[in-house]
Each structure stands twice: as structure tokens, then as C-alpha cells.
Design an enzyme around this catalytic site. Sequence first.
Site: not given
Length: 397
Positions: A209-210
Site C-alpha cells: 500500500n502507499r
Amino acid sequence: MLTNKTIVLGITGGIAAYKAVDIASKLTQAGANVRVIMTKSALEFITPLTFESITGNAVVTDMFQTNAEHRINHVALSEIADVIVIAPATANIIARIACGMADDMLACTVLATKAPVIISPSMHTNMYENSITQENIAKLKERGFTIIEPSAGRLASGGYGIGRLPDTEVIIGAIQQTLGKSGNLKGKRIVVTAGGTQEDIDPVRYIGNRSSGKMGYAIAEAARDRGANVTLITTPTALAIPEGIKTVTVRSALQMKDVVVKATAKADVLLMAAAVADYTPKTTAKQKIKKGAGGLTLELVKTPDIISEVKGKFLKIGFAAETQNLLANAKKKLASKGLDMIVANDVTSKGSGFGTDTNKVTLISKDGKQESLPLMSKREVAEKLMDRVGKMIGKKR
Ligand code: PMT
């Protein structure tokens, strides 16, 4: 944190003396009153004018300086210092301090001070590893000096080895930690998670994820700078490992859970800023998956919900990263995960959430108290959180 603190920066004669300009500059920008003392050999590498321009203070180079404007009592700086940091520190100054010598202004200031002293050795590997230097360093450590481990890399001599001055952030981190030792979280054991977990699909691919880790690292550093013993459990990030914080790197949600369980066995607070995967591939392919003619279907299974499952008497604080119905969803998580507080994080709002240096959050405690904070730096968010944690710890015990 550094505002109005008087930091005496000692600079000795090593090639890394030029890096002290960055240290002086960042400390001054952070609001510190930086008073520089240079040894005679340091003057061979860099001029006092540079430091005077950056700090706005006269630089002391000589115990017997006669210029009235610059004249300074030989113990004056030792008395006004909140902390003394010597960076770079040569083998020579380390030896002189270890022997209790006061043969120049820097050694004299260290001998006379009651303030904490941080030494950042920087020299050729052989000089650093020489048993004489090592004995001197051990002696200083025993006497309560903080020694920053030099980093390894290319040396001025052309070779590679240990002996380089660490990055400015590491040195400033050590200063902040030293100054914060008697802060409102003194001695508290705080476990912080940061970054985004990585769930392996095969040996080269993962589901991630970011999260950059910035929010979690800011919390860990803010807690450290208030005197806490911090354990940072992080996934791999592009951020430098912070000085003075026990850091454990993990990749998957399952690995993170194991480390969180161990780290919280004696913790006062668990603060989970990490973005943890809710699902992971049911199996991880042993070899790289080859491209076929059709599509690819992955079967995913649930990961453990770490913050819900980990048990203990410590305070549990989670984050809720939401893209809609921020407060309602955050409140649901606060209750279902059994948390003491949740930090509702609108990750769609400009400048807020993943990867940014700023964040916009609402703090919601289990007693229903709600505080919406404006957009601020992640460090400022972390400071607000630590103010709350300080108050909550008192009530929990
Ligand atoms: O790292 P940055 O780039 O600075 O970005 C910061 C951030 C956006 C990642 C951070 O501010 C944030 O919001 N972190 C929480 C992200 C998240 O996973 O939220 P969630 O709503 O899915 O989870 C709620 C809480 O449960 C979180 O504290 C999470 O760590 C925890 N959790 C989630 C899943 C799981 N399997 N186990 C957990 O413990």
C-alpha cells in the site's frame, strides 16, 4: 523542542568539519541558540565566518582571545549550555577529554560543564578501531557521555570503512533525545508501528500500500524526544532509521503481529500508525509466476487484526485511514478493536494521509471526546498525540 535551547557545537580538525555547517544551520533553523567552539585544527578545514553567518553568534577559537567583542570567560559556555555536541570529534579530542585535559577552549568547556555531552567520532577506520581510541570511548561512555556510532562508507583517505560522520538528522536526533530525557513520557515504553505491510505473491511481487512510514516515524521520534523508550516496528521504507530508537523491520502483517506481541509484553502504550494488509495471498508461489495466456486469480485470506488481538494493560491507540464517512467509520473501529483512542485520518483530503509531510486528523477517545486538528506537519500531529498520551497514561495506571 530545540527552541531557545543553547547548544554548544564543538568542531575539531577532521575532513567532516564541513558537515558541521549543516548541523549548525539545521539547529539554528529549529530555533536553537548555537554557540560554536572550533579547535585550532578545525580552522585548517573551515572558517569561523561560515558559522558566525549561520548562527549569528561569535565563534570561539581561543581561550585567550583578546578582542573585547569576542572575549569570553573560559567557563562561560560550559555554564549556559543545555547540551554540548562535538561533531566531528577526532581521536585527539576524545583522548584529551578522556584524560581530563583542558588545554583548549573546547576541552576546557567539556571539563567544566554539568550539561550532557554528545560526541560524534569521525576519523580513519584504523584510528577509530585502535584499542587506545576504543578504550577512551569506553571510558567516556562509562562516565555518561553519549557516543554516536560513526557510519561506514567511503573515507577521505579513499578507502572504505567505519569512521564517517553520520547524517545531520542522526546527530540532531541524538541532541533531541538528550534534551528530552526528562519529558512527560520519561521512562515510558512506547511501541509504534509504521509503514505499509508487504504480502508476498511470489519471490518478486507483493501486495502493498502507499504508506511511506512518515507518520509512524514522526510519532516514534516525538515520543523519544519526551523521554520514552521507544520500539519502532517498521516495514521497509525510504526513511533513515532514527537515532536512539530500537527499530525492528518486518514485512508482512503476520511478522508484524509476532513482533508487536513480543514488544508489548512490557509496554505502556501501543500506537499503530502502520497500514496493515487485511488480506494476504493464501499461498506464496515458490518461483516467479510466469505470464500466461489468460488472467491471473489470486486467492486471499484474512490477516490477523493485530491491534484487536494483542492483549495487555497498555494503552491502545489506532489510526483509521478512511476515504468516506470518516468519523462514523473511525468510531466503529474504535469500539470493535477495543481501543483507547483512534486517530481518524481522511486520506483523500489534500496534504493529508499517505506519503505527505502533513496530515489532517481527528482524535477520538473512547469516552467520546473528539478533537479535530487542522492540517499540520506529521511531527506536529505526533506532538499533539504525545500530549494526549501523557495525560492518558496517568489515568490508566
Ligand atoms: O505512512 P504515511 O505515508 O505517513 O501515511 C500515514 C498513514 C495514512 C498510513 C497513517 O496516518 C494511517 O492512517 N494509518 C492507519 C492505516 C490503516 O491501516 O488503517 P485501517 O483503518 O485499515 O486500520 C485501523 C487500525 O487497525 C490501524 O491502526 C491499523 O494499524 C490496525 N490494523 C489494521 C489491520 C490489521 N490487520 N491489523 C491492524 O492492527
